[in-house]
Design a protein around this motif. Structure first.
Motif, PDB file in Angstrom:
ATOM      1  N   ASN A 298       0.830  -1.215   0.000  1.00 27.48           N
ATOM      2  CA  ASN A 298       0.000   0.000   0.000  1.00 27.48           C
ATOM      3  C   ASN A 298       0.859   1.257   0.000  1.00 27.48           C
ATOM      4  OD1 ASN A 298      -2.375  -1.499   0.010  1.00 27.48           O
ATOM      5  ND2 ASN A 298      -2.451  -1.591   2.273  1.00 27.48           N
ATOM      6  N   HIS A 299       1.951   1.228   0.734  1.00 30.90           N
ATOM      7  CA  HIS A 299       2.851   2.385   0.764  1.00 30.90           C
ATOM      8  C   HIS A 299       3.465   2.636  -0.612  1.00 30.90           C
ATOM      9  CE1 HIS A 299       5.609   5.331   2.372  1.00 30.90           C
ATOM     10  NE2 HIS A 299       6.658   4.613   1.909  1.00 30.90           N
ATOM     11  N   HIS A 302       0.800   4.076  -2.814  1.00 27.47           N
ATOM     12  CA  HIS A 302       0.539   5.477  -2.480  1.00 27.47           C
ATOM     13  C   HIS A 302       1.631   6.385  -3.056  1.00 27.47           C
ATOM     14  CE1 HIS A 302      -0.936   8.926  -0.238  1.00 27.47           C
ATOM     15  NE2 HIS A 302       0.268   9.075   0.333  1.00 27.47           N
ATOM     16  N   LEU A 303       2.875   5.962  -2.935  1.00 26.19           N
ATOM     17  CA  LEU A 303       3.972   6.760  -3.494  1.00 26.19           C
ATOM     18  C   LEU A 303       3.876   6.851  -5.013  1.00 26.19           C
ATOM     19  CD1 LEU A 303       7.035   5.527  -1.381  1.00 26.19           C
ATOM     20  CD2 LEU A 303       5.800   7.684  -1.158  1.00 26.19           C
ATOM     21  N   GLN A 304       3.476   5.759  -5.643  1.00 23.39           N
ATOM     22  CA  GLN A 304       3.342   5.770  -7.093  1.00 23.39           C
ATOM     23  C   GLN A 304       2.207   6.692  -7.529  1.00 23.39           C
ATOM     24  OE1 GLN A 304       2.744   1.890  -8.753  1.00 23.39           O
ATOM     25  NE2 GLN A 304       2.898   2.585 -10.874  1.00 23.39           N
ATOM     26  N   SER A 305       1.086   6.713  -6.763  1.00 22.39           N
ATOM     27  CA  SER A 305      -0.050   7.594  -7.081  1.00 22.39           C
ATOM     28  C   SER A 305       0.353   9.059  -6.945  1.00 22.39           C
ATOM     29  CB  SER A 305      -1.231   7.273  -6.160  1.00 22.39           C
ATOM     30  OG  SER A 305      -1.650   5.934  -6.340  1.00 22.39           O
ATOM     31  N   GLN A 306       1.088   9.380  -5.885  1.00 21.47           N
ATOM     32  CA  GLN A 306       1.534  10.762  -5.714  1.00 21.47           C
ATOM     33  C   GLN A 306       2.463  11.194  -6.840  1.00 21.47           C
ATOM     34  OE1 GLN A 306       3.280  11.043  -1.834  1.00 21.47           O
ATOM     35  NE2 GLN A 306       1.304  11.397  -0.815  1.00 21.47           N
TER      36      GLN A 306
END
Length: 332
Positions: A298-299, A302-306
């Motif tokens: 998940n982390h 999340h980093l990839q989405s940002q």
């Protein structure tokens, strides 16, 4: 002054006379001993010829037996050396007045402890070389492995054995090391067994793969026809089922071993490909069922989405600037 010059001349004359007398005495002694020197040289030459005759006689008598060929080398080298040594002692007794072998032993100090320690390794290698030549664990032409060295035996001397490695280097190994350490003789027996491990996919049939491998071994020319090859499943590997393939070759030399392994691998690969049997690459399976693994996933998500949002915002901000540039008036 004249008296002093006469005395000096007289002293010089006496000195020259002494030197000349000594030289004449040496020449006289040499001429007296010259026949003895000639006889001693003749005796030494005679014993040298006897050593050559002894070596030829040993070769003629023992060459008929093929079981202990190294015995010829033992008797030739040791017997020839003893004959020449005896001849040297006899020649020195004839040439030198009052010489005896006992005096030579005393002069060299062969019985002393220091000399004994100094020649310890030499005598050890000498004895080991004689025992190796007598017991014949290997012969010239055999391929052996001693420690980190492997190659073909070129010569077996009394002190050391010379081998030629497969990459063309010469290695001299002390006989004491060969006699007291573990030694592998690859060509001790004519027939030699080879083996290799082959992995097949879990979806393939083991019996079908075994039949194809045995067929490939029968098609290989280097595989011995006098012994049956075998294929045995050994373990469940990480990405394949491992099969142990064993076969024999009639000539156990290194060149034939390498050629046979190459031919068998090529033939097995061809047969397995034709039968549709997979030889898989190593496979790694990642399990994300653990809570910590899910949190890590998940982390990363999340980093990839940002990162994607930041890239989209940067692109949207650059588009108005690109559209405004064509509407600007050209410079005057």
């Amino acid at each position: 002054m004249p008296q002093l010059n006469v005395d000096n001349v007289s002293d010089k004359i006496n000195e020259y006379q002494t030197i000349a007398s000594a030289a004449n005495q040496m020449m006289h002694d040499f001429m007296v001993r010259l026949p003895y020197f000639m006889v001693a040289l003749s005796v030494l030459l005679l014993f040298w010829l006897l050593s050559i005759l002894f070596k030829k006689l040993v070769t003629k008598l023992l060459s008929k037996t093929h079981t202990h060929r190294n015995l010829i080398r033992v008797f030739q080298r040791i017997g020839g050396a003893l004959i020449i040594f005896v001849g040297l002692m006899v020649a020195m007794v004839i040439a030198i007045p009052g010489f005896t072998p006992a005096k030579l032993v005393g002069a060299l100090g062969i019985g002393s402890v220091a000399i004994g320690f100094a020649f310890k390794d030499i005598f050890q290698n000498l004895l080991s070389g004689i025992l190796l030549l007598l017991s014949e664990p290997f012969r010239i032409g055999d391929q052996i492995v001693s420690g980190e060295y492997e190659g073909t035996v070129e010569d077996i001397k009394v002190r050391a054995t010379t081998i030629r490695t497969y990459d063309g280097r010469q290695v001299v190994i002390p006989n004491s090391q060969l006699y007291t350490s573990a030694l592998t003789v690859n060509t001790a027996y004519k027939r030699r067994r080879l083996e290799l491990t082959i992995g097949i996919g879990y979806e393939n049939d083991i019996n079908e793969a075994k039949a194809e491998i045995l067929k490939a071994l029968k098609q290989s020319e280097t595989v011995s026809k006098l012994a049956e090859p075998s294929v045995v499943a050994t373990e469940f590997g990480g990405s394949s089922i491992d099969l142990k393939v064993r076969w024999y070759i009639d000539d156990g030399t290194q060149a034939n071993k390498v050629a046979s392994i190459h031919e068998v691998i090529v033939q097995i690969k061809s047969n397995l490909d034709a039968a549709g049997i997979n030889i898989p690459f190593p496979i790694r399976t990642l399990d994300f069922s653990d809570v910590s693994a899910k949190a890590l996933a998940n982390h990363i998500f999340h980093l990839q989405s940002q990162t994607e949002k930041s890239a989209a915002n940067a692109q949207s901000q650059s588009q108005p600037e690109l559209q405004a540039k064509p509407n600007q008036a050209p410079p005057q």
